[in-house]
Design a protein around this motif. Structure first.
Motif, PDB file in Angstrom:
ATOM      1  N   GLU A   3       0.840  -1.188   0.000  1.00 34.48           N
ATOM      2  CA  GLU A   3       0.000   0.000   0.000  1.00 34.48           C
ATOM      3  C   GLU A   3       0.878   1.241   0.000  1.00 34.48           C
ATOM      4  O   GLU A   3       1.940   1.261   0.612  1.00 34.48           O
ATOM      5  CB  GLU A   3      -0.911   0.005   1.223  1.00 34.48           C
ATOM      6  CG  GLU A   3      -1.908  -1.129   1.218  1.00 34.48           C
ATOM      7  CD  GLU A   3      -2.822  -1.119   2.423  1.00 34.48           C
ATOM      8  OE1 GLU A   3      -2.610  -0.318   3.361  1.00 34.48           O
ATOM      9  OE2 GLU A   3      -3.768  -1.931   2.433  1.00 34.48           O
ATOM     10  N   PRO A   5       0.069   5.185   0.716  1.00 36.74           N
ATOM     11  CA  PRO A   5      -0.755   6.373   0.928  1.00 36.74           C
ATOM     12  C   PRO A   5      -0.127   7.562   0.225  1.00 36.74           C
ATOM     13  O   PRO A   5       1.091   7.751   0.266  1.00 36.74           O
ATOM     14  CB  PRO A   5      -0.747   6.570   2.444  1.00 36.74           C
ATOM     15  CG  PRO A   5       0.165   5.561   3.013  1.00 36.74           C
ATOM     16  CD  PRO A   5       0.700   4.703   1.921  1.00 36.74           C
ATOM     17  N   TYR A  73     -11.204  11.048  -2.290  1.00 36.38           N
ATOM     18  CA  TYR A  73     -10.341   9.918  -1.944  1.00 36.38           C
ATOM     19  C   TYR A  73     -10.522   8.868  -3.036  1.00 36.38           C
ATOM     20  O   TYR A  73     -11.631   8.635  -3.525  1.00 36.38           O
ATOM     21  CB  TYR A  73     -10.725   9.321  -0.585  1.00 36.38           C
ATOM     22  CG  TYR A  73      -9.930   8.083  -0.238  1.00 36.38           C
ATOM     23  CD1 TYR A  73      -8.644   8.193   0.274  1.00 36.38           C
ATOM     24  CD2 TYR A  73     -10.449   6.809  -0.456  1.00 36.38           C
ATOM     25  CE1 TYR A  73      -7.894   7.064   0.578  1.00 36.38           C
ATOM     26  CE2 TYR A  73      -9.704   5.681  -0.158  1.00 36.38           C
ATOM     27  CZ  TYR A  73      -8.437   5.807   0.352  1.00 36.38           C
ATOM     28  OH  TYR A  73      -7.694   4.697   0.654  1.00 36.38           O
ATOM     29  N   ARG A  74      -9.424   8.228  -3.412  1.00 38.76           N
ATOM     30  CA  ARG A  74      -9.502   7.162  -4.415  1.00 38.76           C
ATOM     31  C   ARG A  74      -8.427   6.136  -4.154  1.00 38.76           C
ATOM     32  O   ARG A  74      -7.331   6.464  -3.698  1.00 38.76           O
ATOM     33  CB  ARG A  74      -9.328   7.747  -5.812  1.00 38.76           C
ATOM     34  CG  ARG A  74      -9.317   6.683  -6.914  1.00 38.76           C
ATOM     35  CD  ARG A  74      -9.408   7.289  -8.279  1.00 38.76           C
ATOM     36  NE  ARG A  74      -8.103   7.753  -8.725  1.00 38.76           N
ATOM     37  CZ  ARG A  74      -7.843   8.084  -9.993  1.00 38.76           C
ATOM     38  NH1 ARG A  74      -8.785   8.024 -10.897  1.00 38.76           N
ATOM     39  NH2 ARG A  74      -6.646   8.493 -10.341  1.00 38.76           N
ATOM     40  N   GLU A  75      -8.741   4.905  -4.465  1.00 39.81           N
ATOM     41  CA  GLU A  75      -7.742   3.834  -4.447  1.00 39.81           C
ATOM     42  C   GLU A  75      -7.548   3.363  -5.874  1.00 39.81           C
ATOM     43  O   GLU A  75      -8.507   3.209  -6.626  1.00 39.81           O
ATOM     44  CB  GLU A  75      -8.193   2.682  -3.550  1.00 39.81           C
ATOM     45  CG  GLU A  75      -8.207   3.070  -2.087  1.00 39.81           C
ATOM     46  CD  GLU A  75      -8.506   1.919  -1.146  1.00 39.81           C
ATOM     47  OE1 GLU A  75      -8.892   0.817  -1.622  1.00 39.81           O
ATOM     48  OE2 GLU A  75      -8.347   2.110   0.064  1.00 39.81           O
ATOM     49  N   VAL A  77      -4.791   0.727  -8.272  1.00 40.02           N
ATOM     50  CA  VAL A  77      -3.670  -0.200  -8.347  1.00 40.02           C
ATOM     51  C   VAL A  77      -2.816   0.206  -9.545  1.00 40.02           C
ATOM     52  O   VAL A  77      -3.298   0.295 -10.669  1.00 40.02           O
ATOM     53  CB  VAL A  77      -4.143  -1.661  -8.491  1.00 40.02           C
ATOM     54  CG1 VAL A  77      -2.946  -2.591  -8.670  1.00 40.02           C
ATOM     55  CG2 VAL A  77      -4.978  -2.074  -7.285  1.00 40.02           C
ATOM     56  N   TRP A  86       1.012  -1.942  -6.762  1.00 35.53           N
ATOM     57  CA  TRP A  86       0.897  -1.187  -5.516  1.00 35.53           C
ATOM     58  C   TRP A  86      -0.528  -0.661  -5.416  1.00 35.53           C
ATOM     59  O   TRP A  86      -1.100  -0.228  -6.416  1.00 35.53           O
ATOM     60  CB  TRP A  86       1.837   0.014  -5.542  1.00 35.53           C
ATOM     61  CG  TRP A  86       3.285  -0.300  -5.360  1.00 35.53           C
ATOM     62  CD1 TRP A  86       4.106  -0.917  -6.244  1.00 35.53           C
ATOM     63  CD2 TRP A  86       4.084   0.018  -4.221  1.00 35.53           C
ATOM     64  NE1 TRP A  86       5.376  -1.008  -5.741  1.00 35.53           N
ATOM     65  CE2 TRP A  86       5.390  -0.431  -4.494  1.00 35.53           C
ATOM     66  CE3 TRP A  86       3.830   0.647  -3.013  1.00 35.53           C
ATOM     67  CZ2 TRP A  86       6.430  -0.277  -3.599  1.00 35.53           C
ATOM     68  CZ3 TRP A  86       4.864   0.806  -2.130  1.00 35.53           C
ATOM     69  CH2 TRP A  86       6.155   0.336  -2.412  1.00 35.53           C
ATOM     70  N   LEU A  87      -1.073  -0.630  -4.221  1.00 34.54           N
ATOM     71  CA  LEU A  87      -2.370  -0.021  -3.980  1.00 34.54           C
ATOM     72  C   LEU A  87      -2.126   1.417  -3.534  1.00 34.54           C
ATOM     73  O   LEU A  87      -1.658   1.656  -2.420  1.00 34.54           O
ATOM     74  CB  LEU A  87      -3.169  -0.771  -2.915  1.00 34.54           C
ATOM     75  CG  LEU A  87      -4.514  -0.135  -2.549  1.00 34.54           C
ATOM     76  CD1 LEU A  87      -5.457  -0.122  -3.743  1.00 34.54           C
ATOM     77  CD2 LEU A  87      -5.141  -0.867  -1.367  1.00 34.54           C
ATOM     78  N   PHE A  88      -2.398   2.367  -4.422  1.00 36.52           N
ATOM     79  CA  PHE A  88      -2.244   3.784  -4.099  1.00 36.52           C
ATOM     80  C   PHE A  88      -3.526   4.267  -3.434  1.00 36.52           C
ATOM     81  O   PHE A  88      -4.618   4.079  -3.965  1.00 36.52           O
ATOM     82  CB  PHE A  88      -1.951   4.599  -5.363  1.00 36.52           C
ATOM     83  CG  PHE A  88      -0.530   4.498  -5.808  1.00 36.52           C
ATOM     84  CD1 PHE A  88       0.332   5.563  -5.616  1.00 36.52           C
ATOM     85  CD2 PHE A  88      -0.044   3.346  -6.412  1.00 36.52           C
ATOM     86  CE1 PHE A  88       1.663   5.478  -6.018  1.00 36.52           C
ATOM     87  CE2 PHE A  88       1.274   3.250  -6.818  1.00 36.52           C
ATOM     88  CZ  PHE A  88       2.129   4.316  -6.616  1.00 36.52           C
ATOM     89  N   GLN A  89      -3.384   4.877  -2.266  1.00 36.72           N
ATOM     90  CA  GLN A  89      -4.502   5.434  -1.504  1.00 36.72           C
ATOM     91  C   GLN A  89      -4.384   6.948  -1.609  1.00 36.72           C
ATOM     92  O   GLN A  89      -3.639   7.571  -0.866  1.00 36.72           O
ATOM     93  CB  GLN A  89      -4.439   4.953  -0.059  1.00 36.72           C
ATOM     94  CG  GLN A  89      -4.503   3.438   0.030  1.00 36.72           C
ATOM     95  CD  GLN A  89      -3.964   2.908   1.347  1.00 36.72           C
ATOM     96  OE1 GLN A  89      -3.010   3.432   1.903  1.00 36.72           O
ATOM     97  NE2 GLN A  89      -4.588   1.845   1.826  1.00 36.72           N
ATOM     98  N   GLU A  90      -5.126   7.518  -2.563  1.00 40.99           N
ATOM     99  CA  GLU A  90      -4.974   8.919  -2.922  1.00 40.99           C
ATOM    100  C   GLU A  90      -5.923   9.812  -2.129  1.00 40.99           C
ATOM    101  O   GLU A  90      -7.135   9.675  -2.221  1.00 40.99           O
ATOM    102  CB  GLU A  90      -5.247   9.101  -4.425  1.00 40.99           C
ATOM    103  CG  GLU A  90      -4.331   8.273  -5.288  1.00 40.99           C
ATOM    104  CD  GLU A  90      -4.695   8.332  -6.757  1.00 40.99           C
ATOM    105  OE1 GLU A  90      -3.768   8.222  -7.578  1.00 40.99           O
ATOM    106  OE2 GLU A  90      -5.893   8.485  -7.090  1.00 40.99           O
ATOM    107  N   HIS A  91      -5.347  10.733  -1.371  1.00 40.19           N
ATOM    108  CA  HIS A  91      -6.102  11.733  -0.616  1.00 40.19           C
ATOM    109  C   HIS A  91      -5.939  13.056  -1.355  1.00 40.19           C
ATOM    110  O   HIS A  91      -4.821  13.573  -1.448  1.00 40.19           O
ATOM    111  CB  HIS A  91      -5.551  11.874   0.804  1.00 40.19           C
ATOM    112  CG  HIS A  91      -5.585  10.606   1.588  1.00 40.19           C
ATOM    113  ND1 HIS A  91      -4.612   9.632   1.479  1.00 40.19           N
ATOM    114  CD2 HIS A  91      -6.485  10.144   2.481  1.00 40.19           C
ATOM    115  CE1 HIS A  91      -4.900   8.637   2.284  1.00 40.19           C
ATOM    116  NE2 HIS A  91      -6.033   8.916   2.903  1.00 40.19           N
TER     117      HIS A  91
END
Length: 167
Positions: A3, A5, A73-75, A77, A86-91
């Motif tokens: 992951e 962030p 917010y978005r996730e 890959v 990778w799992l990108f956790q976009e804020h």
């Protein structure tokens, strides 16, 4: 899957323009380029807000940004430079600045290698462009941000072809 962030920044100037970069993803450095918001990874021990503030300075050279809320917010890959997903956790953090010329002086080596352009965009330009822009629905969602309409929770951006919703 690892992951990552990230702090993406909706950096706005007084004219309502948004700063965006054009480049390619690390996992496909020879692939097609696209426009995206400034920002990057949240480092260990750093908050999303701290990462957003750091990325603004590093990627634009602007020192006067005032941070606001996380609007979206978005996730997603994406394949990293190592070839692994990778799992990108976009804020997506809203920030306001007095604007000015954008600078590449603080860019890291990989940014110089992967990023082709950096500029201010108007909402009208985003609505009319034929170029790829991410997130894909930015032109539809940006008017609320520009007028200060941001909910208490970020809008969760869905994958392409689906409708976004409130968290």
């Amino acid at each position: 899957m690892r992951e990552r962030p990230t702090a993406r920044v909706l950096l706005l100037d007084p004219a309502g323009r948004i700063a965006m970069m054009k480049g390619r993803i690390p996992g496909d450095p020879e692939g097609p380029s696209f426009w995206f918001t400034i920002g990057g990874g949240v480092e260990p021990g750093e908050t999303v807000a701290e990462a957003a503030a750091r990325e603004i300075v590093e990627e634009t050279g602007l020192l006067d940004a005032v941070l606001g809320a996380v609007a979206w917010y978005r996730e997603a890959v994406l394949v990293g430079e190592d070839g692994e997903p990778w799992l990108f956790q976009e804020h997506y953090v809203v920030a306001h600045t007095r604007g000015g010329e954008l600078s590449r002086a603080g860019w890291a080596e990989h940014e110089h290698r992967l990023v082709d352009d950096l500029r201010w965009w108007t909402l009208g330009e985003l609505r009319l462009t034929d170029e790829a822009v991410f997130p894909e629905m930015i032109a539809a969602l940006l008017p609320d941000v520009l007028t200060g309409i941001i909910g208490p929770e970020p809008i969760v951006l869905a994958p392409p072809g689906q409708t976004s919703r409130r968290a």
